[in-house]
Design a protein around this motif. Structure first.
Motif, PDB file in Angstrom:
ATOM      1  N   ILE A   1      20.431  68.474  -3.324  1.00 28.97           N
ATOM      2  CA  ILE A   1      19.485  67.443  -3.757  1.00 28.97           C
ATOM      3  C   ILE A   1      19.783  67.027  -5.199  1.00 28.97           C
ATOM      4  O   ILE A   1      20.196  67.829  -6.016  1.00 28.97           O
ATOM      5  CB  ILE A   1      18.013  67.894  -3.608  1.00 28.97           C
ATOM      6  N   SER A   2      19.551  65.761  -5.463  1.00 33.33           N
ATOM      7  CA  SER A   2      19.808  65.201  -6.788  1.00 33.33           C
ATOM      8  C   SER A   2      18.848  65.787  -7.822  1.00 33.33           C
ATOM      9  O   SER A   2      17.665  65.993  -7.539  1.00 33.33           O
ATOM     10  CB  SER A   2      19.631  63.684  -6.747  1.00 33.33           C
ATOM     11  N   ILE A   3      19.383  65.999  -9.010  1.00 30.49           N
ATOM     12  CA  ILE A   3      18.592  66.458 -10.161  1.00 30.49           C
ATOM     13  C   ILE A   3      17.424  65.502 -10.404  1.00 30.49           C
ATOM     14  O   ILE A   3      16.396  65.879 -10.939  1.00 30.49           O
ATOM     15  CB  ILE A   3      19.492  66.587 -11.425  1.00 30.49           C
ATOM     16  N   ASN A   4      17.576  64.231  -9.979  1.00 29.16           N
ATOM     17  CA  ASN A   4      16.532  63.230 -10.209  1.00 29.16           C
ATOM     18  C   ASN A   4      15.552  63.088  -9.051  1.00 29.16           C
ATOM     19  O   ASN A   4      14.671  62.236  -9.095  1.00 29.16           O
ATOM     20  CB  ASN A   4      17.176  61.876 -10.526  1.00 29.16           C
ATOM     21  N   SER A   5      15.705  63.902  -8.000  1.00 25.45           N
ATOM     22  CA  SER A   5      14.779  63.824  -6.866  1.00 25.45           C
ATOM     23  C   SER A   5      13.442  64.454  -7.254  1.00 25.45           C
ATOM     24  O   SER A   5      13.385  65.307  -8.147  1.00 25.45           O
ATOM     25  CB  SER A   5      15.366  64.548  -5.660  1.00 25.45           C
ATOM     26  N   PRO A   6      12.373  64.045  -6.586  1.00 28.68           N
ATOM     27  CA  PRO A   6      11.052  64.622  -6.905  1.00 28.68           C
ATOM     28  C   PRO A   6      11.033  66.155  -6.769  1.00 28.68           C
ATOM     29  O   PRO A   6      10.436  66.839  -7.601  1.00 28.68           O
ATOM     30  CB  PRO A   6      10.115  63.971  -5.885  1.00 28.68           C
ATOM     31  N   ILE A   7      11.683  66.694  -5.744  1.00 30.45           N
ATOM     32  CA  ILE A   7      11.674  68.154  -5.565  1.00 30.45           C
ATOM     33  C   ILE A   7      12.381  68.822  -6.745  1.00 30.45           C
ATOM     34  O   ILE A   7      11.846  69.755  -7.349  1.00 30.45           O
ATOM     35  CB  ILE A   7      12.345  68.571  -4.230  1.00 30.45           C
ATOM     36  N   ALA A   8      13.577  68.349  -7.082  1.00 29.87           N
ATOM     37  CA  ALA A   8      14.339  68.966  -8.185  1.00 29.87           C
ATOM     38  C   ALA A   8      13.574  68.849  -9.497  1.00 29.87           C
ATOM     39  O   ALA A   8      13.496  69.811 -10.261  1.00 29.87           O
ATOM     40  CB  ALA A   8      15.717  68.323  -8.307  1.00 29.87           C
TER      41      ALA A   8
END
Length: 158
Positions: A120-127
């Motif tokens: 998952i991207s560092i910019n995703s809500p989870i990350a």
């Protein structure tokens, strides 16, 4: 100039693609253009125009990759001490508190994210919700289906 975080794996994948584009794809396109030129009138020559278009895409991708690599801040998380804190590059195991389901994600750069492979991207809500948190922390993540509560059960530097 902004630097973008990237894992070692992500940088290697871009370097491999760049090498393929320069040593395989580019020569193939040049050959296709030369062959199409031999067919005469270039205005009516679909093969020529298709090859030129492919050349434009190939050169654009080469420039794109070179730009990304030159601005990459390559982070090898396996060489950093594991403090149990969630940082870029780690693999996090989460427990969904409501369903008891475990899920594992690696936090990577934008270009490397691939949800099918749990990157998952560092910019995703989870990350964004995970960065800076520690093992055994409980967090709430806003998802399209509402707020989901997770417990961080493992942080791995792999």
């Amino acid at each position: 100039m902004n630097q973008y975080p990237m894992t070692v794996h992500g940088a290697d994948a871009l370097r491999d693609e760049l090498h393929h584009l320069k040593t395989v794809k580019r020569p193939q396109i040049v050959e296709a253009i030369a062959e199409a030129r031999e067919h005469g009138d270039l205005k009516e020559n679909a093969e020529y125009h298709a090859a030129r278009e492919q050349q434009g895409f190939c050169e654009g991708r080469i420039q794109d990759i070179e730009g990304k690599l030159s601005n990459a801040q390559i982070i090898d998380v396996s060489k950093l001490p594991n403090t149990g804190k969630v940082i870029f590059g780690v693999t996090v195991t989460l427990l969904n508190i409501d369903t008891d389901e475990e899920v594992k994600y690696q936090i990577v750069g934008d270009d490397e994210s691939d949800i099918k492979n749990n990157r998952i991207s560092i910019n995703s809500p989870i990350a964004r919700g995970l960065i800076g948190k520690e093992v055994d922390s409980e967090i709430e993540i806003k998802t399209p289906g509402g707020i989901v509560e997770y417990e961080i059960i493992a942080v791995e530097h792999i």
